[in-house]
Design a protein around this motif. Structure first.
Motif, PDB file in Angstrom:
ATOM      1  N   ASN A 200       0.912  -1.192   0.120  1.00 20.65           N
ATOM      2  CA  ASN A 200       0.107  -0.075   0.059  1.00 20.65           C
ATOM      3  C   ASN A 200       0.891   1.177  -0.020  1.00 20.65           C
ATOM      4  OD1 ASN A 200      -3.115  -0.676   0.468  1.00 20.65           O
ATOM      5  ND2 ASN A 200      -1.975  -2.085   1.524  1.00 20.65           N
ATOM      6  N   PHE A 201       0.230   2.523  -0.678  1.00 16.77           N
ATOM      7  CA  PHE A 201       0.942   3.546  -0.537  1.00 16.77           C
ATOM      8  C   PHE A 201       0.232   4.635  -0.191  1.00 16.77           C
ATOM      9  CE2 PHE A 201       2.755   7.487  -2.538  1.00 16.77           C
ATOM     10  CZ  PHE A 201       4.139   7.172  -2.675  1.00 16.77           C
ATOM     11  N   GLY A 202       0.380   5.209   1.081  1.00 14.96           N
ATOM     12  CA  GLY A 202      -0.368   6.327   1.542  1.00 14.96           C
ATOM     13  C   GLY A 202      -1.596   5.984   1.894  1.00 14.96           C
ATOM     14  N   ASP A 203      -2.048   4.645   2.263  1.00  7.37           N
ATOM     15  CA  ASP A 203      -3.222   4.185   2.695  1.00  7.37           C
ATOM     16  C   ASP A 203      -3.077   2.822   3.078  1.00  7.37           C
ATOM     17  OD1 ASP A 203      -5.788   3.963   3.028  1.00  7.37           O
ATOM     18  OD2 ASP A 203      -6.250   3.595   1.164  1.00  7.37           O
ATOM     19  N   TYR A 204      -3.943   2.476   4.168  1.00  8.06           N
ATOM     20  CA  TYR A 204      -3.752   0.953   4.568  1.00  8.06           C
ATOM     21  C   TYR A 204      -5.278   1.028   5.610  1.00  8.06           C
ATOM     22  CZ  TYR A 204      -2.687  -3.446   6.620  1.00  8.06           C
ATOM     23  OH  TYR A 204      -2.549  -4.909   6.659  1.00  8.06           O
ATOM     24  N   PRO A 205      -6.010  -0.153   5.289  1.00  7.29           N
ATOM     25  CA  PRO A 205      -7.025  -0.346   5.927  1.00  7.29           C
ATOM     26  C   PRO A 205      -7.082  -0.127   7.480  1.00  7.29           C
ATOM     27  CG  PRO A 205      -6.968  -2.011   4.400  1.00  7.29           C
ATOM     28  CD  PRO A 205      -5.579  -1.576   4.724  1.00  7.29           C
TER      29      PRO A 205
END
Length: 231
Positions: A200-205
């Protein structure tokens, strides 16, 4: 390193509480809050309205003579029902179990790096109910590499930064955003620890379904192992 050893490793990084918002706010001014069905206050206002959330949080802080309301790790929440973003993705069941700790306080409050590291990535996650502007830091302590995520920031937080920038513990990396940009929530910081970012890049659940919680609980350990806030 297995989960138990990694959790012990996080706990031993510091004996003192770690600040991830304005360090001038005393930890004595923090007060725990529940954002689940256990909190009967939530029955008395429209939880789909960020405006009503702000009024509630302000009232809660005044009532408890606090500047910061915090909590939420592995908390099951109904607030996500308002957004299709948390429903039926890739045949996954409803996502409603929170994977970080939220710190509810005033818009534009400083957000601080939990530990030394570097900017891994950043992004404006614009789905309704999402993080809005988000920064992920990469940390390496001894041989262990892991990440911290800071969500619901202001737009200016992700201006004039770049991947690979070095960050020191306690550096101001951003500011809390308003409901206009932060996914339509009352101002707060979502702080999460992540072992494997899974590309992920700049995001993750930041929220899990019950069917996947066993994985996420191992991959996203309790942030309070670092923060050491008294609940």
């Amino acid at each position: 390193m297995n989960t138990e050893k990694f959790n012990h490793f996080l706990r031993q990084i510091s004996k003192e509480p770690t600040s991830v918002i304005d360090a001038s706010i005393s930890f004595e001014d923090y007060f725990p809050i529940a954002i689940s069905s256990k909190n009967k206050d939530l029955l008395h206002f429209d939880i789909s309205s960020s405006t009503e959330w702000e009024l509630y949080i302000d009232s809660f802080l005044k009532k408890n003579k606090a500047n910061v309301a915090f909590g939420g790790y592995l908390e099951k929440r109904n607030i996500y029902d308002r957004s299709t973003y948390f429903k039926n993705q890739s045949k996954e069941k409803q996502r409603n179990i929170h994977l970080g700790i939220d710190l509810w306080c005033a818009e534009n409050t400083k957000v601080l790096a939990a530990l030394d590291g570097e900017i891994h990535s950043f992004k404006n996650n614009v789905n309704y109910g999402d993080y809005g502007p988000t920064i992920i830091l990469k940390h390496q302590i001894k041989k262990e590499i892991f990440y911290t995520l800071y969500g619901h920031l202001s737009l200016k937080s992700i201006e004039n930064i770049k991947v690979g920038d070095s960050i020191l513990q306690g550096d101001t990396i951003g500011y809390l955003g308003s409901a206009v940009v932060n996914g339509d929530y009352a101002p707060h910081l979502h702080f999460q620890i992540i072992r494997d970012l899974e590309d992920n890049f700049g995001d993750y659940p930041g929220v899990s379904s019950e069917e996947n919680i066993a994985f996420y609980q191992k991959n996203c350990p309790n942030p309070n192992l670092l923060l050491k806030l008294v609940i």
